[in-house]
Design a protein around this motif. Structure first.
Motif, PDB file in Angstrom:
ATOM      1  N   ALA A 129       0.558  -3.243  -7.486  1.00 22.77           N
ATOM      2  CA  ALA A 129      -0.813  -3.110  -7.004  1.00 22.77           C
ATOM      3  C   ALA A 129      -0.739  -2.631  -5.559  1.00 22.77           C
ATOM      4  O   ALA A 129       0.247  -2.912  -4.870  1.00 22.77           O
ATOM      5  CB  ALA A 129      -1.544  -4.440  -7.083  1.00 22.77           C
ATOM      6  N   ASP A 130      -1.773  -1.892  -5.092  1.00 24.05           N
ATOM      7  CA  ASP A 130      -1.656  -1.317  -3.744  1.00 24.05           C
ATOM      8  C   ASP A 130      -2.372  -2.103  -2.650  1.00 24.05           C
ATOM      9  O   ASP A 130      -2.296  -1.739  -1.481  1.00 24.05           O
ATOM     10  CB  ASP A 130      -2.039   0.164  -3.725  1.00 24.05           C
ATOM     11  CG  ASP A 130      -3.450   0.405  -4.198  1.00 24.05           C
ATOM     12  OD1 ASP A 130      -4.189  -0.585  -4.389  1.00 24.05           O
ATOM     13  OD2 ASP A 130      -3.814   1.579  -4.372  1.00 24.05           O
ATOM     14  N   ASP A 131      -3.071  -3.175  -3.007  1.00 24.17           N
ATOM     15  CA  ASP A 131      -3.566  -4.107  -1.981  1.00 24.17           C
ATOM     16  C   ASP A 131      -4.067  -5.384  -2.657  1.00 24.17           C
ATOM     17  O   ASP A 131      -4.019  -5.496  -3.890  1.00 24.17           O
ATOM     18  CB  ASP A 131      -4.657  -3.461  -1.109  1.00 24.17           C
ATOM     19  CG  ASP A 131      -6.028  -3.522  -1.740  1.00 24.17           C
ATOM     20  OD1 ASP A 131      -6.108  -3.328  -2.964  1.00 24.17           O
ATOM     21  OD2 ASP A 131      -7.012  -3.789  -1.022  1.00 24.17           O
ATOM     22  N   GLY A 132      -4.532  -6.334  -1.860  1.00 25.88           N
ATOM     23  CA  GLY A 132      -4.951  -7.623  -2.400  1.00 25.88           C
ATOM     24  C   GLY A 132      -6.079  -7.508  -3.417  1.00 25.88           C
ATOM     25  O   GLY A 132      -6.102  -8.234  -4.421  1.00 25.88           O
ATOM     26  N   ASP A 134       0.825  -1.217   0.000  1.00 19.62           N
ATOM     27  CA  ASP A 134       0.000   0.000   0.000  1.00 19.62           C
ATOM     28  C   ASP A 134       0.856   1.263   0.000  1.00 19.62           C
ATOM     29  O   ASP A 134       0.369   2.335  -0.329  1.00 19.62           O
ATOM     30  CB  ASP A 134      -0.993   0.000   1.177  1.00 19.62           C
ATOM     31  CG  ASP A 134      -0.319  -0.221   2.514  1.00 19.62           C
ATOM     32  OD1 ASP A 134       0.732  -0.885   2.555  1.00 19.62           O
ATOM     33  OD2 ASP A 134      -0.852   0.260   3.522  1.00 19.62           O
ATOM     34  N   PHE A 135       2.147   1.151   0.356  1.00 19.95           N
ATOM     35  CA  PHE A 135       3.023   2.317   0.324  1.00 19.95           C
ATOM     36  C   PHE A 135       3.789   2.365  -0.991  1.00 19.95           C
ATOM     37  O   PHE A 135       4.548   1.450  -1.305  1.00 19.95           O
ATOM     38  CB  PHE A 135       3.993   2.304   1.507  1.00 19.95           C
ATOM     39  CG  PHE A 135       3.391   2.877   2.757  1.00 19.95           C
ATOM     40  CD1 PHE A 135       3.557   4.215   3.085  1.00 19.95           C
ATOM     41  CD2 PHE A 135       2.630   2.079   3.599  1.00 19.95           C
ATOM     42  CE1 PHE A 135       2.984   4.742   4.230  1.00 19.95           C
ATOM     43  CE2 PHE A 135       2.047   2.598   4.740  1.00 19.95           C
ATOM     44  CZ  PHE A 135       2.222   3.937   5.051  1.00 19.95           C
ATOM     45  N   SER A 136       3.573   3.453  -1.744  1.00 23.96           N
ATOM     46  CA  SER A 136       4.204   3.577  -3.060  1.00 23.96           C
ATOM     47  C   SER A 136       5.725   3.601  -2.940  1.00 23.96           C
ATOM     48  O   SER A 136       6.427   3.115  -3.821  1.00 23.96           O
ATOM     49  CB  SER A 136       3.716   4.839  -3.755  1.00 23.96           C
ATOM     50  OG  SER A 136       4.020   5.981  -2.969  1.00 23.96           O
ATOM     51  N   THR A 137       6.232   4.155  -1.802  1.00 25.13           N
ATOM     52  CA  THR A 137       7.684   4.215  -1.632  1.00 25.13           C
ATOM     53  C   THR A 137       8.271   2.802  -1.535  1.00 25.13           C
ATOM     54  O   THR A 137       9.300   2.513  -2.126  1.00 25.13           O
ATOM     55  CB  THR A 137       8.058   4.990  -0.358  1.00 25.13           C
ATOM     56  OG1 THR A 137       7.214   4.554   0.705  1.00 25.13           O
ATOM     57  CG2 THR A 137       7.857   6.470  -0.556  1.00 25.13           C
ATOM     58  N   LEU A 196      -2.645 -14.329  -0.206  1.00 25.11           N
ATOM     59  CA  LEU A 196      -1.914 -15.600  -0.300  1.00 25.11           C
ATOM     60  C   LEU A 196      -2.885 -16.784  -0.288  1.00 25.11           C
ATOM     61  O   LEU A 196      -2.797 -17.694  -1.119  1.00 25.11           O
ATOM     62  CB  LEU A 196      -0.921 -15.706   0.862  1.00 25.11           C
ATOM     63  CG  LEU A 196      -0.232 -17.056   1.076  1.00 25.11           C
ATOM     64  CD1 LEU A 196       0.658 -17.415  -0.102  1.00 25.11           C
ATOM     65  CD2 LEU A 196       0.592 -17.047   2.363  1.00 25.11           C
ATOM     66  N   LYS A 197      -3.845 -16.758   0.664  1.00 20.39           N
ATOM     67  CA  LYS A 197      -4.809 -17.858   0.771  1.00 20.39           C
ATOM     68  C   LYS A 197      -5.676 -17.951  -0.486  1.00 20.39           C
ATOM     69  O   LYS A 197      -5.967 -19.052  -0.964  1.00 20.39           O
ATOM     70  CB  LYS A 197      -5.699 -17.655   2.009  1.00 20.39           C
ATOM     71  CG  LYS A 197      -4.958 -17.921   3.316  1.00 20.39           C
ATOM     72  CD  LYS A 197      -5.819 -17.579   4.516  1.00 20.39           C
ATOM     73  CE  LYS A 197      -5.064 -17.792   5.827  1.00 20.39           C
ATOM     74  NZ  LYS A 197      -5.782 -17.260   6.978  1.00 20.39           N
ATOM     75  N   GLY A 239      -8.218  -2.863   2.478  1.00 16.44           N
ATOM     76  CA  GLY A 239      -8.858  -3.721   1.483  1.00 16.44           C
ATOM     77  C   GLY A 239      -8.561  -5.165   1.801  1.00 16.44           C
ATOM     78  O   GLY A 239      -8.917  -5.654   2.863  1.00 16.44           O
ATOM     79  N   MET A 240      -7.862  -5.858   0.911  1.00 16.37           N
ATOM     80  CA  MET A 240      -7.497  -7.248   1.207  1.00 16.37           C
ATOM     81  C   MET A 240      -6.045  -7.319   1.668  1.00 16.37           C
ATOM     82  O   MET A 240      -5.142  -6.820   1.002  1.00 16.37           O
ATOM     83  CB  MET A 240      -7.683  -8.132  -0.033  1.00 16.37           C
ATOM     84  CG  MET A 240      -7.416  -9.603   0.248  1.00 16.37           C
ATOM     85  SD  MET A 240      -7.301 -10.594  -1.249  1.00 16.37           S
ATOM     86  CE  MET A 240      -9.001 -11.020  -1.460  1.00 16.37           C
ATOM     87  N   GLN A 241      -5.829  -7.946   2.824  1.00 16.53           N
ATOM     88  CA  GLN A 241      -4.482  -8.067   3.375  1.00 16.53           C
ATOM     89  C   GLN A 241      -3.693  -9.150   2.642  1.00 16.53           C
ATOM     90  O   GLN A 241      -4.263 -10.017   1.987  1.00 16.53           O
ATOM     91  CB  GLN A 241      -4.591  -8.414   4.852  1.00 16.53           C
ATOM     92  CG  GLN A 241      -5.402  -7.397   5.623  1.00 16.53           C
ATOM     93  CD  GLN A 241      -4.791  -7.056   6.967  1.00 16.53           C
ATOM     94  OE1 GLN A 241      -4.044  -7.829   7.527  1.00 16.53           O
ATOM     95  NE2 GLN A 241      -5.123  -5.882   7.464  1.00 16.53           N
ATOM     96  N   GLY A 242      -2.358  -9.083   2.819  1.00 15.27           N
ATOM     97  CA  GLY A 242      -1.470 -10.002   2.119  1.00 15.27           C
ATOM     98  C   GLY A 242      -1.728 -11.468   2.439  1.00 15.27           C
ATOM     99  O   GLY A 242      -1.655 -12.321   1.557  1.00 15.27           O
TER     100      GLY A 242
END
Lengths: 126, 245
Positions: free
Chosen positions: A31-34, A8-11, A64-65, A57-60
């Motif tokens: 992409a900035d989230d799941g 989510d962090f562009s940096t 993965l799941k 949004g959707m967490q990592g």
């Protein structure tokens, strides 16, 4: 080799993108989230996934799941790069089928080592 | 009602019954007065207690006003401060990364040309070079040396910019310190509020709280003191290898 970077962090996406370029991986998408990552993955053509854990949004971990549960994506190598350092979290990620786990802040050498290891394992399985 | 009062009342009640049975009006009136008097003193005691509680509650209202003030004014301000921290750190990181992007090609170019000239120079020293090749090498050296100066100047300028961009740490550090102070003040006020208003609720609420062990928490602030948290990449690797990775 096309790599999807999800954070989510562009940096952080930029740092990972630059480090991957130094390692010879020039073809990356972001992409900035799941939730935004999934359509990109489902469209096909991604060979490697680098994802953060803590995202809106959707967490990592859920990404993965979802990837492991998807017939077309289930064997996609997934490297988690995250500030989450609780033991339960690492165990959960391992059980969910993560291929590598890097804690932030990390070094270029760690990223290279983990990516090399993932590819070594994949080659050994083939 | 305290035991002494109870004993006095019981005695007064017995004396009242005896006086009534004996038909002694004066005695029965005085025993009845004694009975009501003890009851009244209990009532006064209760009213006194209530008055004290009311007084304390009113005093605590001042505390509540500070909390209301914190919520209405300081909290939105803090949100802005924290957004500022995110914005400033993001800008600084991008600025630094941009200067790195500009600097790396300069260093690569210097290195590549130097390697080429070095190889030519080596051939010259081994007397393997024709006169034409020597002239070409001379031209390369002639154009390379000024480029070393200009590239070095540019690299120096870029590095200075990167150094300046790190000033965000000072700015955001100050803002974060202010936020920490505010959080401490809110915490103190809340603790005092809980002490005066919610003693009995405190325990029940803690018991009902469920904890999600894998909930994302971001960077651990106090990881050295938490055995449930890994401290570095080596510990991650050890944990994963213990799981058969």
């Amino acid at each position: 080799m096309k790599i999807l970077i999800v954070d989510d962090f562009s940096t952080m996406r930029r740092i990972i993108k630059n480090l991957l370029r130094d390692l010879g991986f020039n073809n990356t998408v972001e992409a900035d989230d799941g939730l935004t990552a999934l359509p990109i993955l489902q469209a096909g053509g991604i060979d490697f996934l680098v994802t953060d854990w803590n995202m809106p949004g959707m967490q990592g971990i859920d990404l993965l799941k979802t990837v492991r549960a998807d017939e077309k994506l289930s064997s996609l190598p997934v490297l988690m790069v995250t500030a989450e350092t609780k033991r339960e979290q690492i165990i959960t990620a391992a059980q969910a089928g993560v291929n590598g786990y890097i804690v932030k802040p990390f070094t270029a050498a760690t990223l290279k080592e983990k990516i090399d290891k993932i590819f070594e394992r994949i080659e050994a399985q083939q | 009602m305290n035991p002494t009062n109870e004993a006095i009342q019981l005695e007064a009640a017995r004396a009242l019954v005896n006086a009534l049975e004996a038909g002694d009006k004066e005695e029965s009136a005085s025993q009845l007065a004694l009975l009501t008097q003890t009851q009244e003193s209990d009532l006064f005691h209760q009213v006194g207690k209530l008055t004290r509680e009311l007084h304390e509650a009113l005093n605590n209202f001042n505390l509540d006003n500070r909390l209301a003030d914190l919520t209405a004014n300081d909290m939105p301000n803090t949100r802005e401060r924290l957004n500022y921290v995110i914005r400033t750190t993001e800008e600084a990181a991008h600025k630094t990364l941009s200067y790195i992007d500009k600097t790396l090609p300069l260093a690569s170019e210097l290195k590549q040309t130097a390697e080429k000239i070095n190889a030519s120079w080596h051939r010259f020293r081994m007397r393997e070079m024709t006169a034409d090749e020597f002239r070409s090498m001379s031209k390369e050296i002639e154009s390379y040396l000024p480029s070393v100066t200009s590239h070095s100047d540019q690299i120096h300028a870029n590095l200075s910019e990167m150094m300046l961009a790190q000033g965000f740490q000072d700015l955001t550090g100050q803002v974060i310190s202010q936020v920490i102070n505010l959080v401490e003040e809110v915490e103190d006020n809340l603790v005092r509020l809980i002490k005066v208003s919610g003693k009995q609720k405190e325990h029940n609420n803690n018991a009902n709280k469920t904890v999600d062990p894998i909930k994302a928490e971001g960077p651990q602030i106090n990881q050295e003191n938490n055995i449930n948290v890994v401290n570095n990449q080596d510990e991650v690797d050890d944990l994963l290898s213990s799981l058969g990775f």
